[in-house]
Design a protein around this motif. Sequence first.
Motif, PDB file in Angstrom:
ATOM      1  N   PHE A  64      24.033  80.642   9.674  1.00 22.29           N
ATOM      2  CA  PHE A  64      25.175  80.655   9.606  1.00 22.29           C
ATOM      3  C   PHE A  64      25.989  81.231  10.476  1.00 22.29           C
ATOM      4  CE2 PHE A  64      29.085  82.100   7.261  1.00 22.29           C
ATOM      5  CZ  PHE A  64      29.752  80.926   7.092  1.00 22.29           C
ATOM      6  N   LEU A  65      25.958  82.393  10.634  1.00 22.94           N
ATOM      7  CA  LEU A  65      26.649  83.320  11.678  1.00 22.94           C
ATOM      8  C   LEU A  65      26.509  82.570  13.050  1.00 22.94           C
ATOM      9  CD1 LEU A  65      26.029  86.791  10.553  1.00 22.94           C
ATOM     10  CD2 LEU A  65      28.228  85.430   9.971  1.00 22.94           C
TER      11      LEU A  65
ATOM     12  N   HIS B 168      29.478  73.502  16.488  1.00 26.03           N
ATOM     13  CA  HIS B 168      29.127  72.500  15.226  1.00 26.03           C
ATOM     14  C   HIS B 168      29.937  73.051  14.261  1.00 26.03           C
ATOM     15  CE1 HIS B 168      26.138  70.495  17.248  1.00 26.03           C
ATOM     16  NE2 HIS B 168      25.211  71.541  17.456  1.00 26.03           N
ATOM     17  N   GLY B 169      30.250  72.276  13.295  1.00 28.22           N
ATOM     18  CA  GLY B 169      30.979  72.727  12.259  1.00 28.22           C
ATOM     19  C   GLY B 169      32.543  72.998  12.326  1.00 28.22           C
ATOM     20  N   ASN B 170      33.141  72.443  13.449  1.00 22.19           N
ATOM     21  CA  ASN B 170      34.412  72.637  13.567  1.00 22.19           C
ATOM     22  C   ASN B 170      35.499  71.463  13.222  1.00 22.19           C
ATOM     23  OD1 ASN B 170      34.183  75.361  14.404  1.00 22.19           O
ATOM     24  ND2 ASN B 170      33.948  74.877  16.612  1.00 22.19           N
ATOM     25  N   SER B 171      34.980  70.372  13.089  1.00 17.03           N
ATOM     26  CA  SER B 171      35.589  69.147  12.779  1.00 17.03           C
ATOM     27  C   SER B 171      35.058  68.108  11.766  1.00 17.03           C
ATOM     28  CB  SER B 171      35.668  68.466  14.253  1.00 17.03           C
ATOM     29  OG  SER B 171      36.472  68.811  15.229  1.00 17.03           O
TER      30      SER B 171
ATOM     31  N   GLU C 248      26.129  79.539  13.784  1.00 18.83           N
ATOM     32  CA  GLU C 248      26.972  78.306  14.115  1.00 18.83           C
ATOM     33  C   GLU C 248      28.292  78.397  14.234  1.00 18.83           C
ATOM     34  OE1 GLU C 248      26.486  75.801  10.405  1.00 18.83           O
ATOM     35  OE2 GLU C 248      27.200  73.935  11.406  1.00 18.83           O
ATOM     36  N   LEU C 249      28.689  79.557  13.592  1.00 19.84           N
ATOM     37  CA  LEU C 249      30.457  79.928  13.845  1.00 19.84           C
ATOM     38  C   LEU C 249      30.636  79.876  15.196  1.00 19.84           C
ATOM     39  CD1 LEU C 249      30.610  82.725  11.153  1.00 19.84           C
ATOM     40  CD2 LEU C 249      31.469  80.419  10.739  1.00 19.84           C
ATOM     41  N   HIS C 250      29.754  80.323  16.054  1.00 20.12           N
ATOM     42  CA  HIS C 250      30.241  80.530  17.577  1.00 20.12           C
ATOM     43  C   HIS C 250      29.655  79.162  18.473  1.00 20.12           C
ATOM     44  CE1 HIS C 250      31.725  84.227  16.836  1.00 20.12           C
ATOM     45  NE2 HIS C 250      30.920  84.658  16.189  1.00 20.12           N
TER      46      HIS C 250
ATOM     47  N   VAL D 274      21.267  90.933  13.663  1.00 21.39           N
ATOM     48  CA  VAL D 274      20.499  90.569  12.534  1.00 21.39           C
ATOM     49  C   VAL D 274      20.731  88.883  12.660  1.00 21.39           C
ATOM     50  CG1 VAL D 274      20.093  89.809  10.072  1.00 21.39           C
ATOM     51  CG2 VAL D 274      20.690  92.121  10.850  1.00 21.39           C
ATOM     52  N   ALA D 275      19.563  88.167  12.806  1.00 21.50           N
ATOM     53  CA  ALA D 275      19.724  86.698  13.014  1.00 21.50           C
ATOM     54  C   ALA D 275      20.180  86.064  11.837  1.00 21.50           C
ATOM     55  CB  ALA D 275      18.554  86.088  13.678  1.00 21.50           C
ATOM     56  N   ASP D 276      21.162  85.184  12.077  1.00 18.42           N
ATOM     57  CA  ASP D 276      21.514  84.234  10.979  1.00 18.42           C
ATOM     58  C   ASP D 276      22.181  83.055  11.164  1.00 18.42           C
ATOM     59  OD1 ASP D 276      22.236  84.402   7.817  1.00 18.42           O
ATOM     60  OD2 ASP D 276      24.153  83.589   8.607  1.00 18.42           O
TER      61      ASP D 276
END
Lengths: 275, 409
Positions: free
Chosen positions: A50-51, A58-61, A53-55, A46-48
Amino acid sequence: MMSSKQLALLSIPVLLLFYCNPKTLLTGVTHTSDVDSVLFYQQNPVADPFLDELHSNHGNSARLTTLLLPPPPPPPPDYREIQGFRIQLFAGTDSISALSVQNKVNNDTDDPVYLIHEGGLFKIQVGDYPYRIDADNMKLLLNSKGYDGAWVAKRMIHVPSDSSFVDSNMVIPPPPPPVSEQQPKPEAVTNQITDSTTAQPVQTKFKIQIMVTADELKAQQLQLDLENKFSIDTYYEQAGNIYKVFIGRFQTRADAEVLLKNVRENGYPDAWLVY
Amino acid sequence: MIRLNIFILMALILLAGCIPQIKEAALTPAPKIRVLLDSITKKDSIIFNNVYALKAEEADYEFGKNNRRIYIEPLEPGYRIYNENRIFKFTVNDGVIFKSKDDEGFFTFHGKRYKGDILISLIANKDLQIINRIDLEKYLESVVPAEMPSHKTGYYEALKSQAICARTYAVKKMDERRDRSFDVYDDHRDQVYGGLKAQTTLASNAVKETRGDVMMFDNKLADVFYHSTSGGILESAENVWPNYNQPYLKSRQDAIGQSFADENSPYFRWSDTLSINELDVIFNHQFNKSYLNQIVQDTTELIFEVHILKRTSSGRVAEMQVSFGDTTINLQGYEIRNFFAKPQRRSLPSTLFTIKSISDSLLVINGGGFGHGVGMSQYGALNMSEKGFKYYDILVNKYFIGTYLKKVY
């Protein structure tokens, strides 16, 4: 051929068997699901966002900044110190007695009452009076209330730091004579002012007195010296048998004090401010 | 005619075989589980709502007839139990059992009512343990409704799944901790045990209908974990607890068809914003350092930085570095959730999150899910239950693929 009755009888156990599903009893396969098989098996993930972006990177700092400022300088005192007068009621080595006097006098006046520890003595002093006449009036009042030992002390006093406030709230008396502890009576002060021979601009409130002398020539000489040295209006006045040498005429105390400091630092350390 | 009669006879025999429920088989008794209710260090009390007996060698002393409250008080050494009429002193090694005189007996401790026996024993001459020994199935009737909502009939299959998970977990703990004084804690350290007040009809029926059923893998009890909300992706057990590496506890999307199983959960996606002032409060609380309140001699730039150093295969944060002022710390696992604790919530809901700053002084955490993400998502199970999934499908076909169910009593 079976009759309809036989068919009906036969159909009952068949229906019961179907309902009971004996196959499940026999094979041990006990559980079947009635939900759509598509719900069990995912064809594709399932495309998402948010999920996803986890990989990603982005969103790591994250970085936050703020400025720390040094504390502001302490606020200027709401008063400044000038030469003036207070009424001293007590001086002694006993702080308890001093406190007792302070408490008593606090009930007898609305003016500020100070407990000062200086020179090894605890002193109780009342008021901040720029003008001698006010100090003398207060002394008389305190005398009438039982403080027989009250006397006028010349010292640095507190006045509101805004000098205009001081000026605007004070009843400006005529310029007083040179202050001294030996001239306490206001009436005498007024008389001496009336005797003053040298005319002054009406607006003059403050001036600096350099010397008092009985020798007029000496006063004249000092006046010339001062003119040469400071290039500011200098003059002397006769008061009875004495002559007072002044420098400057000022509307505000602040201006007068600037010159006072200059004069004191340049050869006349005993100069003082008068009104 | 004879053939017809034989046929009808066979049908009747089969029919009789199809309705075994008519004869209620005698149930194998469930084992008893020991639940630690509390460890007390000072005087406390228990109220008996029915007659309970303290068993002693010379006699059974009954309580709960007239004076229903007893007091328990640690001494140095030992402890004592007393009411207005009697006082008993016990040494360090003495254990006490209060047994209910009938099946309907219950007692009240710390405002909650419980069935079953009470065991009292002193551990390390310090903590006086109050333990409830109760039939495992009765215990589950108070656990399932405390762990999962049970107010909608559509949740029935999910509740059965929860009952099997809870039973499997409890049986496993009973085996692992058989040499200890108790089997399970009564809170989130094991499973939340709400006492009689927590029970609901639906949850009790779910427990009864799955009586004795546990989840197995490879002829052993399965390792069972569950959590509130996966956020769309399950976590591998070994990423949370390195000792657990089971093939049925691997990371994968938690979906039903083409939608996420627990997308109805209030924690499916969440967001939190922290100001630099709040972060300073957090730092001050945890490390006793406040950078915003320090006095500087000159204008100084204060920097807060957070870097996610490592994520697990599911995308959850495994390691994070936080720098504030002159302090740098590395956080792992549950420390990460705890670090961002605020007064209004104990910790971050999960480690499934991203971070960004939306201004110089605001940190935004966008996250998903609630809990560790391993095993069964309770909101996912509830959703499946409402969609018509049976409990065994929820367990062995969705969340613990490869396991099977077995009735152990």
